[in-house]
Design a protein around this motif. Structure first.
Motif, PDB file in Angstrom:
ATOM      1  N   TYR A  76      19.365  11.651  52.491  1.00 56.32           N
ATOM      2  CA  TYR A  76      19.535  10.858  53.577  1.00 56.32           C
ATOM      3  C   TYR A  76      19.559  11.333  54.994  1.00 56.32           C
ATOM      4  CZ  TYR A  76      23.653  14.147  53.164  1.00 56.32           C
ATOM      5  OH  TYR A  76      24.448  15.273  53.212  1.00 56.32           O
ATOM      6  N   CYS A  93      23.855   5.637  58.624  1.00 52.35           N
ATOM      7  CA  CYS A  93      23.288   6.472  57.614  1.00 52.35           C
ATOM      8  C   CYS A  93      22.271   5.751  56.728  1.00 52.35           C
ATOM      9  CB  CYS A  93      24.370   7.490  56.867  1.00 52.35           C
ATOM     10  SG  CYS A  93      25.663   8.094  57.861  1.00 52.35           S
ATOM     11  N   VAL A  95      20.089   6.059  53.295  1.00 54.51           N
ATOM     12  CA  VAL A  95      19.467   7.023  52.092  1.00 54.51           C
ATOM     13  C   VAL A  95      18.067   6.824  52.044  1.00 54.51           C
ATOM     14  CG1 VAL A  95      19.608   7.122  49.656  1.00 54.51           C
ATOM     15  CG2 VAL A  95      21.769   6.473  51.043  1.00 54.51           C
TER      16      VAL A  95
END
Length: 169
Positions: A76, A93, A95
């Motif tokens: 990530y 965020c 991945v």
């Protein structure tokens, strides 16, 4: 500080962040390299989306500044988002597969799953799980799919615990 010493300071190193998705270029944008310790690369860049983008839970706009952490050993990336005045909007965020830095590029492959944590910590949202399911990654690369799902779980736990404090220090 004298004028001569200010002139002697080197210009910040620039890199291009290259985000790929399903083997194709999703976006490329310039960033200032803040650090690279061999495991974690940290860059700063302005919003590269070309215009305002309203996600419903946050609006990214020209002038927003992203400080972005990429790891060579994690699945990530974490991006702190601030408005032009410096006010924290939150953390977005992605991945991804572990990052690679080659020459002047930081390259990551987006695996569809995302997470948002608001600045006040009240909203932690798992995003794009439907895109991930439709991507076919589970069939094409079950190991990567498993790692991606585990990464999203880890991000959610970190976001709820301390807002990424220990991770980004």
């Amino acid at each position: 500080m004298s004028a001569n010493s200010a002139e002697a300071e080197p210009a910040p190193e620039r890199v291009d962040v290259v985000l790929r998705k399903a083997g194709r270029l999703k976006i490329r944008y310039p960033a200032e390299l803040l650090s690279d310790d061999g495991v974690r690369v940290v860059v700063r860049a302005e919003w590269a989306g070309g215009g305002a983008r309203d996600f419903g839970f946050v609006r990214f706009e020209p002038g927003d500044v992203f400080t972005e952490w990429y790891w060579r050993d994690r699945w990530y990336a974490v991006k702190e988002v601030r408005d032009p005045s410096g006010a924290l909007k939150g953390w977005y965020c992605d991945v991804t597969r572990p990052a690679e830095r080659t020459g002047g590029e930081v390259v990551v492959e987006d695996l569809d799953l995302d997470l948002w944590r608001s600045a006040d910590g009240r909203r932690v949202l798992r995003l794009d799980e439907d895109e991930f399911a439709a991507s076919g990654l589970r069939e094409r690369d079950p190991h990567a799919a498993e790692r991606a799902e585990a990464a999203l779980d880890e991000l959610e736990e970190l976001a709820r615990e301390d807002g990424f404090g220990g991770l980004l220090d």
